[in-house]
Design a protein around this motif. Structure first.
Motif: not given
Length: 278
Positions: A1, A5, A8, A12
């Motif tokens: 992964m 950010w 991410q 998510d």
């Protein structure tokens, strides 16, 4: 992964949506007896059994009303064919109340078979996961801190939208389960209306409505299958566009497909009722 950010956040969002689709897939293919460990089903069985006594009382009442409405005079009751017809109606109505649970479970089992057929014909054992394109990951990772700020805002908006859509989807599927439980628990009362010719329309409407709730599962699975095909197809990504534009276009396209799926799920009840003429 990825350690970025923004990436991410995007992953998510997709993981949340993929998890929701998996939960929906599991719930749709699950029998009501196994939902939540069967605790709710045991309560439904107790209520159904208690209401059977009321159903038998209403059975006699509806039967007498039907006899009065059907036979204009007592002379008609002396005709053997008339007596036989009334007796058969009463026996069938009593059987429907006594074995109403088995009848409803058989209908649900047929629909579950339809759902399995749809899944097997489409070649899906589980819904296909939506995966973030590598082009978007590379473009986002090449952005500096200042360029990442609008990307963060876009992902926050997308995450909020997906969370709302996930809630609506889960709420719709859980709502179908609750309607199945309520129909099953209250069944003896409307089924008792089959005892009289003037009141049998109540029982027919009840069974058609119950069948419509069962068929909602097939419509939801069909919608999930179609969405999975859309989601598994590579999205249109312009490698020459700015990272913010790429992410925005990707989220907008994904959100549009999600809205179509949610709209189809929300309209499943209406679609099935139109199919059944309710």
């Amino acid at each position: 992964m990825s350690d970025n950010w923004v990436v991410q956040n995007l992953q998510d969002i997709l993981n949340r949506w993929n998890s929701t689709l998996s939960d929906i897939w599991t719930l749709i293919t699950m029998s009501p007896e196994n939902f939540q460990g069967g605790a709710i089903w045991r309560i439904v069985l107790n209520i159904h059994g208690a209401l059977q006594a009321i159903g038998y009382s209403l059975l006699v009442l509806f039967f007498l009303v039907g006899v009065v409405k059907t036979c204009g005079t007592f002379v008609e009751m002396k005709r053997p064919e008339q007596v036989f017809r009334i007796f058969i109606r009463f026996a069938i109505a009593k059987g429907v109340i006594t074995y109403g649970m088995e009848l409803m479970l058989a209908l649900l089992s047929i629909v579950q078979g339809v759902i399995s057929t749809i899944m097997n014909s489409a070649g899906f054992g589980t819904p296909q996961d939506t995966v973030l394109p590598q082009e978007i990951i590379d473009a986002v990772e090449d952005c500096g801190f200042v360029e990442s700020i609008p990307l963060w805002a876009i992902t926050m908006i997308g995450g909020l939208l997906v969370t709302v859509l996930c809630f609506i989807m889960i709420f719709s599927v859980y709502g179908r389960f609750f309607r199945l439980y309520m129909y099953t628990a209250i069944a003896p009362i409307p089924l008792s209306s089959f005892a009289g010719s003037p009141t049998q329309s109540v029982g027919i409407s009840f069974l058609k409505s119950y069948a419509a709730v069962c068929l909602e599962g097939a419509i939801i699975v069909l919608a999930c299958v179609i969405f999975s095909v859309f989601a598994s197809s590579p999205p249109t990504v312009n490698p020459d566009a700015a990272a913010a534009t790429m992410v925005w276009n990707y989220i907008a396209e994904l959100a549009f497909n999600m809205l179509i799926l949610v709209g189809t799920v929300k309209m499943a009840d209406r679609v099935v009722k139109e199919m059944m003429g309710l």
